[in-house]
Enzyme design. Structure first.
Site, PDB file in Angstrom:
ATOM      1  CB  ALA A  34      17.936  43.743  46.227  1.00 19.42           C
ATOM      2  CE  LYS A 107      41.623  34.724  43.014  1.00 17.36           C
ATOM      3  NZ  LYS A 107      41.313  36.073  42.475  1.00 17.36           N
ATOM      4  CD  GLU A 131      29.043  34.787  39.058  1.00 20.62           C
ATOM      5  OE1 GLU A 131      28.155  33.799  39.049  1.00 20.62           O
ATOM      6  OE2 GLU A 131      30.011  34.335  38.430  1.00 20.62           O
ATOM      7  CB  VAL A 134      35.402  31.735  38.907  1.00 23.09           C
ATOM      8  CG1 VAL A 134      36.099  31.282  37.452  1.00 23.09           C
ATOM      9  CG2 VAL A 134      35.845  30.583  39.899  1.00 23.09           C
ATOM     10  N   GLY A 136      36.357  37.197  37.729  1.00 20.13           N
ATOM     11  CA  GLY A 136      35.895  38.638  38.170  1.00 20.13           C
ATOM     12  C   GLY A 136      34.579  38.936  37.760  1.00 20.13           C
ATOM     13  CB  ILE A 138      33.174  36.508  33.338  1.00 21.43           C
ATOM     14  CG1 ILE A 138      34.351  37.151  32.575  1.00 21.43           C
ATOM     15  CG2 ILE A 138      32.470  35.528  32.405  1.00 21.43           C
ATOM     16  CD1 ILE A 138      35.385  36.679  31.711  1.00 21.43           C
ATOM     17  CD  GLU A 192      48.982  40.853  43.901  1.00 23.00           C
ATOM     18  OE1 GLU A 192      49.859  41.262  44.780  1.00 23.00           O
ATOM     19  OE2 GLU A 192      47.779  41.591  43.591  1.00 23.00           O
ATOM     20  CG  ASP A 203      44.552  33.580  40.495  1.00 17.30           C
ATOM     21  OD1 ASP A 203      43.987  33.734  41.316  1.00 17.30           O
ATOM     22  OD2 ASP A 203      44.290  34.081  39.343  1.00 17.30           O
ATOM     23  CE  LYS A 207      40.901  33.747  39.412  1.00 17.35           C
ATOM     24  NZ  LYS A 207      41.696  34.646  38.183  1.00 17.35           N
TER      25      LYS A 207
HETATM   26  N1  NAP Z   1      41.555  42.356  43.266  1.00 16.75           N
HETATM   27  C1  NAP Z   1      40.874  41.765  42.333  1.00 16.75           C
HETATM   28  O1  NAP Z   1      40.873  42.250  41.512  1.00 16.75           O
HETATM   29  C2  NAP Z   1      40.069  40.506  42.908  1.00 16.75           C
HETATM   30  C3  NAP Z   1      39.459  39.781  41.737  1.00 16.75           C
HETATM   31  C4  NAP Z   1      38.675  38.727  42.075  1.00 16.75           C
HETATM   32  C5  NAP Z   1      38.784  38.153  43.423  1.00 16.75           C
HETATM   33  N2  NAP Z   1      39.723  38.746  44.254  1.00 16.75           N
HETATM   34  C6  NAP Z   1      39.623  38.169  45.734  1.00 16.75           C
HETATM   35  O2  NAP Z   1      39.101  38.970  46.453  1.00 16.75           O
HETATM   36  C7  NAP Z   1      39.616  38.897  47.817  1.00 16.75           C
HETATM   37  C8  NAP Z   1      40.089  40.398  48.255  1.00 16.75           C
HETATM   38  O3  NAP Z   1      41.142  40.821  47.235  1.00 16.75           O
HETATM   39  P1  NAP Z   1      41.788  42.554  47.046  1.00 16.75           P
HETATM   40  O4  NAP Z   1      42.278  42.434  45.776  1.00 16.75           O
HETATM   41  O5  NAP Z   1      40.507  43.263  47.518  1.00 16.75           O
HETATM   42  O6  NAP Z   1      42.863  42.426  48.226  1.00 16.75           O
HETATM   43  P2  NAP Z   1      43.383  43.843  49.008  1.00 16.75           P
HETATM   44  O7  NAP Z   1      43.542  44.868  48.049  1.00 16.75           O
HETATM   45  O8  NAP Z   1      44.725  43.010  49.553  1.00 16.75           O
HETATM   46  O9  NAP Z   1      42.570  43.946  50.196  1.00 16.75           O
HETATM   47  C9  NAP Z   1      42.661  42.965  51.439  1.00 16.75           C
HETATM   48  C10 NAP Z   1      41.863  43.649  52.761  1.00 16.75           C
HETATM   49  O10 NAP Z   1      41.685  42.650  53.609  1.00 16.75           O
HETATM   50  C11 NAP Z   1      42.105  43.373  54.931  1.00 16.75           C
HETATM   51  N3  NAP Z   1      42.654  42.412  55.887  1.00 16.75           N
HETATM   52  C12 NAP Z   1      43.996  41.752  55.583  1.00 16.75           C
HETATM   53  N4  NAP Z   1      43.977  41.090  56.628  1.00 16.75           N
HETATM   54  C13 NAP Z   1      43.285  41.292  57.745  1.00 16.75           C
HETATM   55  C14 NAP Z   1      43.036  40.817  59.000  1.00 16.75           C
HETATM   56  N5  NAP Z   1      43.638  40.022  59.532  1.00 16.75           N
HETATM   57  N6  NAP Z   1      41.784  41.457  59.451  1.00 16.75           N
HETATM   58  C15 NAP Z   1      41.156  42.208  58.870  1.00 16.75           C
HETATM   59  N7  NAP Z   1      41.238  42.597  57.576  1.00 16.75           N
HETATM   60  C16 NAP Z   1      42.257  42.196  57.051  1.00 16.75           C
HETATM   61  C17 NAP Z   1      43.087  44.535  54.501  1.00 16.75           C
HETATM   62  O11 NAP Z   1      43.248  45.329  55.337  1.00 16.75           O
HETATM   63  P3  NAP Z   1      44.166  46.742  55.489  1.00 16.75           P
HETATM   64  O12 NAP Z   1      43.363  47.534  54.195  1.00 16.75           O
HETATM   65  O13 NAP Z   1      43.790  47.713  56.536  1.00 16.75           O
HETATM   66  O14 NAP Z   1      45.313  46.353  54.990  1.00 16.75           O
HETATM   67  C18 NAP Z   1      42.597  44.987  53.039  1.00 16.75           C
HETATM   68  O15 NAP Z   1      41.639  45.802  53.440  1.00 16.75           O
HETATM   69  C19 NAP Z   1      40.732  37.724  47.483  1.00 16.75           C
HETATM   70  O16 NAP Z   1      40.268  36.543  48.024  1.00 16.75           O
HETATM   71  C20 NAP Z   1      41.094  38.166  46.078  1.00 16.75           C
HETATM   72  O17 NAP Z   1      41.546  36.784  45.661  1.00 16.75           O
HETATM   73  C21 NAP Z   1      40.295  39.942  43.992  1.00 16.75           C
END
Ligand code: NAP
Length: 430
Positions: A34, A107, A131, A134, A136, A138, A192, A203, A207
């Site tokens: 960076a 997404k 990045e 879509v 993850g 990749i 889920e 979903d 993407k």
């Molecule tokens: N998981 C994957 O493999 C993956 C892959 C690609 C993209 N994504 C994307 O990445 C994003 C996050 O996914 P994730 O799987 O990490 O979700 P997650 O595990 O459900 O985490 C969501 C986080 O957001 C916090 N949160 C929810 N509402 C909130 C609010 N009102 N104020 C402040 N914080 C809040 C939660 O807090 P608490 O912990 O305190 O409940 C938690 O820490 C999503 O857009 C998802 O589509 C995820």
């Protein structure tokens, strides 16, 4: 080395904590790439007391994620909350309005509000990087938008949802039905508690809408994506597909044709020998076809803390270096306005599986309906004989139009001798 890049991370779930762990573990390597250190200055999540396995004593905590946008010490806002509305959307809009670059993995937000958000970013001249949104880990966004920037892209397709790919893989390998494998995937944490976004194709469609925008240089248009999920796929169809030399995959496919852009997500039969047919389990793949490069196939982990953090931090390294491009690859005035082609106009080959009463004249009725709709048969498969009982009959067709196939299907489904709703799966020569 220059001044560190100070980031604020909203959302400390799977991806958020993954990002913090990656930045800590690979701090020196990231700093070298960076050109400066990347430090976490502020965070936000719902529950302040939860142990997230990462030290948070030295960071500023915000209960309200939108307030992160105003944090005076923050250079870049990282949105990892999720959801197309609510705090995630409010934070991204507030950060751009405050002149702060944004990195997001969201997404749903980009598919639904990406056109307006990109306009806001462009109007303010603020980078928006995604990045991780879509496939993850990749590098599909960078690959398409930057790596293949010199090409006219004809088609982009992919296995874009690891949950569906996992379920279909287990159904095939173990000969089990959808509902049972879904319940097991939920118990194992691969699906889920509310799996509908994944298994109903939403979903993957989010993407695909983003990939189509990048591939064809146009604002994202989620409403134009035709979406079907995998609930109706049966173990019988997977087994019959195997006999015919196919695998069933949930694909997202966006193509550029003379009529415009088509974008669709649905189960497909792909030849067993196609590279994408062998992408199994939770893995994702993206295939792009460009006029000068030919075909490019990318494969890897589409979700999970490590792969997704890898993509988020790649965006942060770009921003630390001052590298960024317009959201959809070209300035809004230079974007393409080709119309969306409706699914009715899709042309392709089809697999039909009927459960029919084994009695004379049934096949003649079915083939007569197909003839009326100008649909020509490629092959027919009937296993065993059970006079007076239900037997599966499989028909595959040559290329025909979706609207004609839909007409034929509703007439075939209404025949007395056809005992269940016919199964239809599109065949993709990918
Ligand atoms: N998981 C994957 O493999 C993956 C892959 C690609 C993209 N994504 C994307 O990445 C994003 C996050 O996914 P994730 O799987 O990490 O979700 P997650 O595990 O459900 O985490 C969501 C986080 O957001 C916090 N949160 C929810 N509402 C909130 C609010 N009102 N104020 C402040 N914080 C809040 C939660 O807090 P608490 O912990 O305190 O409940 C938690 O820490 C999503 O857009 C998802 O589509 C995820």
């Amino acid at each position: 080395m220059s001044k560190p890049l100070s980031i604020a991370v909203a959302g400390l779930g799977t991806v958020g904590t993954g990002v913090l762990k990656l930045l800590a573990t690979n701090a020196d390597l990231v700093a070298a790439r960076a050109g400066r250190r990347i430090i976490v200055g502020a965070v936000s999540a719902r529950s302040r007391n939860r142990d997230r396995g990462v030290p948070l004593d030295a960071v500023r905590w915000y209960d309200d994620p939108v307030a992160l946008a105003q944090d005076p010490g923050t250079d870049v806002v990282v949105e990892l909350i999720g959801g197309s509305e609510g705090p995630a959307r409010a934070l991204v809009e507030a950060a751009l309005a405050a002149g702060k670059p944004v990195v997001t993995a969201n997404k749903a937000l980009l598919a639904i509000h990406g056109a307006a958000i990109a306009e806001l970013a462009e109007a303010r001249g603020i980078p928006l990087a995604f990045e991780a949104a879509v496939a993850g880990g990749i590098p599909a966004i960078k690959g398409l938008r930057e790596g293949l920037a010199a090409n006219r892209i004809q088609r982009v397709a992919g296995i874009l949802n690891g949950t569906c790919n996992y379920i279909l893989t287990v159904m095939r390998e173990q000969g089990r039905e959808f509902a049972e494998v879904l319940a097991e995937a939920q118990a194992l944490g691969y699906a889920e508690a509310d799996p509908s976004f994944d298994i109903d194709g939403v979903d993957a469609a989010h993407k695909l809408a983003i990939l189509a925008a990048l591939a064809f240089g146009r604002p994202v248009d989620f409403a134009a994506v035709h979406v079907e999920g995998i609930r109706a796929v049966t173990a019988l169809d997977i087994a019959l597909a195997g006999e015919l030399g196919y695998r069933i995959k949930l694909l997202g496919i966006a193509s550029s044709t003379e009529a415009g852009i088509s974008a669709r997500v649905h189960p497909c039969m792909v030849p067993v020998a196609a590279p994408i047919a062998r992408v199994d389990g939770v893995f994702n793949a993206v295939v792009a076809e460009g006029d000068f490069v030919g075909r490019v196939v990318l494969e890897g982990r589409g979700a999970g803390a490590g792969p997704t953090a890898s993509a988020v931090v790649a965006d942060l390294i770009d921003l630390a270096r001052g590298r960024h491009t317009p959201v959809w690859g070209a300035a809004s005035g230079a974007l393409d306005s080709a119309p969306a082609v409706p699914m009715d106009r899709h042309r392709g080959a089809y697999y039909l599986r009927l459960m029919v009463l084994d009695r004379p004249g049934v096949i003649a009725d079915v083939t007569g309906i197909l003839r009326d709709e100008s649909i020509s048969l490629e092959a027919m498969l009937q296993r065993g004989r059970a006079p007076g009982e239900a037997v599966p009959v499989v028909l595959t067709t040559h290329d025909c139009e979706e609207a004609a196939m839909r007409n034929a299907l509703s007439r075939i489904g209404a025949l007395d001798s056809v005992l269940e709703k016919p199964a239809l799966i599109r065949i993709e020569p990918i």
